[in-house]
Design a protein around this motif. Structure first.
Motif, PDB file in Angstrom:
ATOM      1  N   TRP A 172       1.767  13.238  -2.249  1.00  0.00           N
ATOM      2  CA  TRP A 172       0.461  13.579  -2.811  1.00  0.00           C
ATOM      3  C   TRP A 172      -0.231  12.360  -3.417  1.00  0.00           C
ATOM      4  CZ3 TRP A 172      -3.539  16.314  -2.580  1.00  0.00           C
ATOM      5  CH2 TRP A 172      -4.427  16.451  -3.650  1.00  0.00           C
ATOM      6  N   TYR A 173       0.524  11.436  -3.989  1.00  0.00           N
ATOM      7  CA  TYR A 173      -0.068  10.218  -4.539  1.00  0.00           C
ATOM      8  C   TYR A 173      -0.734   9.394  -3.428  1.00  0.00           C
ATOM      9  CZ  TYR A 173      -0.508   5.658  -6.751  1.00  0.00           C
ATOM     10  OH  TYR A 173      -1.000   4.460  -7.225  1.00  0.00           O
ATOM     11  N   TRP A 174      -0.040   9.203  -2.321  1.00  0.00           N
ATOM     12  CA  TRP A 174      -0.603   8.458  -1.199  1.00  0.00           C
ATOM     13  C   TRP A 174      -1.817   9.193  -0.621  1.00  0.00           C
ATOM     14  CZ3 TRP A 174       1.022   3.674   0.265  1.00  0.00           C
ATOM     15  CH2 TRP A 174       2.251   3.243  -0.242  1.00  0.00           C
ATOM     16  N   LEU A 175      -1.738  10.508  -0.573  1.00  0.00           N
ATOM     17  CA  LEU A 175      -2.830  11.291   0.011  1.00  0.00           C
ATOM     18  C   LEU A 175      -4.099  11.216  -0.836  1.00  0.00           C
ATOM     19  CD1 LEU A 175      -3.741  13.200   2.251  1.00  0.00           C
ATOM     20  CD2 LEU A 175      -2.835  15.121   0.899  1.00  0.00           C
ATOM     21  N   ARG A 176      -3.960  11.232  -2.147  1.00  0.00           N
ATOM     22  CA  ARG A 176      -5.130  11.164  -3.016  1.00  0.00           C
ATOM     23  C   ARG A 176      -5.885   9.855  -2.831  1.00  0.00           C
ATOM     24  NH1 ARG A 176      -3.094  12.251  -8.962  1.00  0.00           N
ATOM     25  NH2 ARG A 176      -1.447  10.892  -8.132  1.00  0.00           N
ATOM     26  N   VAL A 177      -5.149   8.768  -2.764  1.00  0.00           N
ATOM     27  CA  VAL A 177      -5.805   7.465  -2.557  1.00  0.00           C
ATOM     28  C   VAL A 177      -6.471   7.411  -1.180  1.00  0.00           C
ATOM     29  CG1 VAL A 177      -5.442   4.976  -2.430  1.00  0.00           C
ATOM     30  CG2 VAL A 177      -4.184   6.344  -4.128  1.00  0.00           C
ATOM     31  N   TYR A 178      -5.798   7.967  -0.188  1.00  0.00           N
ATOM     32  CA  TYR A 178      -6.357   7.961   1.169  1.00  0.00           C
ATOM     33  C   TYR A 178      -7.651   8.777   1.215  1.00  0.00           C
ATOM     34  CZ  TYR A 178      -6.830   8.804   6.170  1.00  0.00           C
ATOM     35  OH  TYR A 178      -7.312   8.903   7.446  1.00  0.00           O
ATOM     36  N   LEU A 179      -7.684   9.949   0.594  1.00  0.00           N
ATOM     37  CA  LEU A 179      -8.897  10.774   0.575  1.00  0.00           C
ATOM     38  C   LEU A 179     -10.038  10.069  -0.150  1.00  0.00           C
ATOM     39  CD1 LEU A 179      -7.413  14.336  -0.099  1.00  0.00           C
ATOM     40  CD2 LEU A 179      -8.283  13.401   2.067  1.00  0.00           C
ATOM     41  N   ALA A 180      -9.705   9.335  -1.227  1.00  0.00           N
ATOM     42  CA  ALA A 180     -10.755   8.609  -1.951  1.00  0.00           C
ATOM     43  C   ALA A 180     -11.367   7.519  -1.066  1.00  0.00           C
ATOM     44  CB  ALA A 180     -10.169   8.007  -3.226  1.00  0.00           C
ATOM     45  N   ILE A 181     -10.525   6.795  -0.320  1.00  0.00           N
ATOM     46  CA  ILE A 181     -11.045   5.743   0.559  1.00  0.00           C
ATOM     47  C   ILE A 181     -11.877   6.340   1.693  1.00  0.00           C
ATOM     48  CG2 ILE A 181     -10.413   3.855   2.100  1.00  0.00           C
ATOM     49  CD1 ILE A 181      -7.913   3.427   0.453  1.00  0.00           C
ATOM     50  N   VAL A 182     -11.429   7.481   2.238  1.00  0.00           N
ATOM     51  CA  VAL A 182     -12.180   8.131   3.321  1.00  0.00           C
ATOM     52  C   VAL A 182     -13.545   8.594   2.824  1.00  0.00           C
ATOM     53  CG1 VAL A 182     -12.234  10.139   4.837  1.00  0.00           C
ATOM     54  CG2 VAL A 182     -10.162   8.776   4.665  1.00  0.00           C
TER      55      VAL A 182
END
Length: 224
Positions: free
Chosen positions: A151-161
């Protein structure tokens, strides 16, 4: 009209009679050629138009408007092929907004491409975290063992997207607004110049060519 010979005029008799005969012959020839009787076929040099009087043909060309240096009344249309000139692009950017438009367009483009590169880079680091923890900028990111660490990796990825989507939308809308502004200003300038043109311009440029410039070319400018 030729003068009538005066029989009472004194002078050499033989010469006067010969001159009278010549004048009479010339007068008769002109009358026969220019005034044919009704119902008779037209004489040489005349053509009968149905429902009208006889008109002369072969009398020489009708007077026309003055021609240009090339001898043509209508100006020949010219075009250019290949890549656009730098002067054309400079004029388009000037009509689109000038230096501010170019500056923000480059700024939004850098933002868009940076967000795209950041997305790819984060995915690469995320894949490495499947085997061991990853150290980024002095911070240790957890290995992907459970849903909480992912979930930590996913949150950062969604913010960049999301940032990338905003950058693409902003860059696109800024370019579209500039292109619309340039097309509108170019159309108004062309309309003003055409309405203020001299009458000789409309005598040498066909109206169909003008309509083509105001319709097809403007459509290409708006769409392409």
């Amino acid at each position: 009209a030729l003068p009538e010979p005066d029989p009472n005029d004194d002078g050499p008799g033989a010469e006067r009679q010969e001159l009278a005969q010549v004048l009479a012959a010339i007068r008769g020839t002109l009358q026969e050629g220019s005034s044919p009787q009704a119902g008779s076929p037209p004489g040489p040099g005349f053509a009968q138009v149905p429902g009208s009087e006889e008109v002369a043909v072969g009398a020489g060309p009708r007077p026309t408007a003055p021609l240009g240096e090339s001898g043509r009344l209508v100006v020949r249309e010219t075009g250019e092929d290949g890549t656009s000139k730098w002067s054309t692009w400079a004029q388009w950017f000037s009509l689109a907004g000038g230096v501010p438009f170019v500056f923000f367009q480059i700024l939004f483009l850098i933002w868009d491409r940076s967000a795209y590169v950041a997305t790819e880079w984060w995915l690469a680091e995320w894949c490495q975290a499947a085997e061991h923890p990853v150290v980024l900028f002095g911070h240790t990111l957890p290995q992907q063992k459970d849903l909480g660490s992912q979930w930590y990796w996913l949150r950062v990825y969604l913010a960049i997207v999301c940032m990338s989507c905003v950058a693409v939308f902003t860059r696109t809308q800024w370019a579209v607004a500039g292109g619309s502004r340039a097309a509108e200003r170019l159309f108004l300038n062309m309309m003003s110049t055409t309405l203020k043109a001299k009458m000789s311009f409309f005598e040498t440029i066909p109206l169909g060519r003008l309509l083509n410039r105001f319709t097809y070319d403007v459509e290409n400018l708006d769409i392409k």
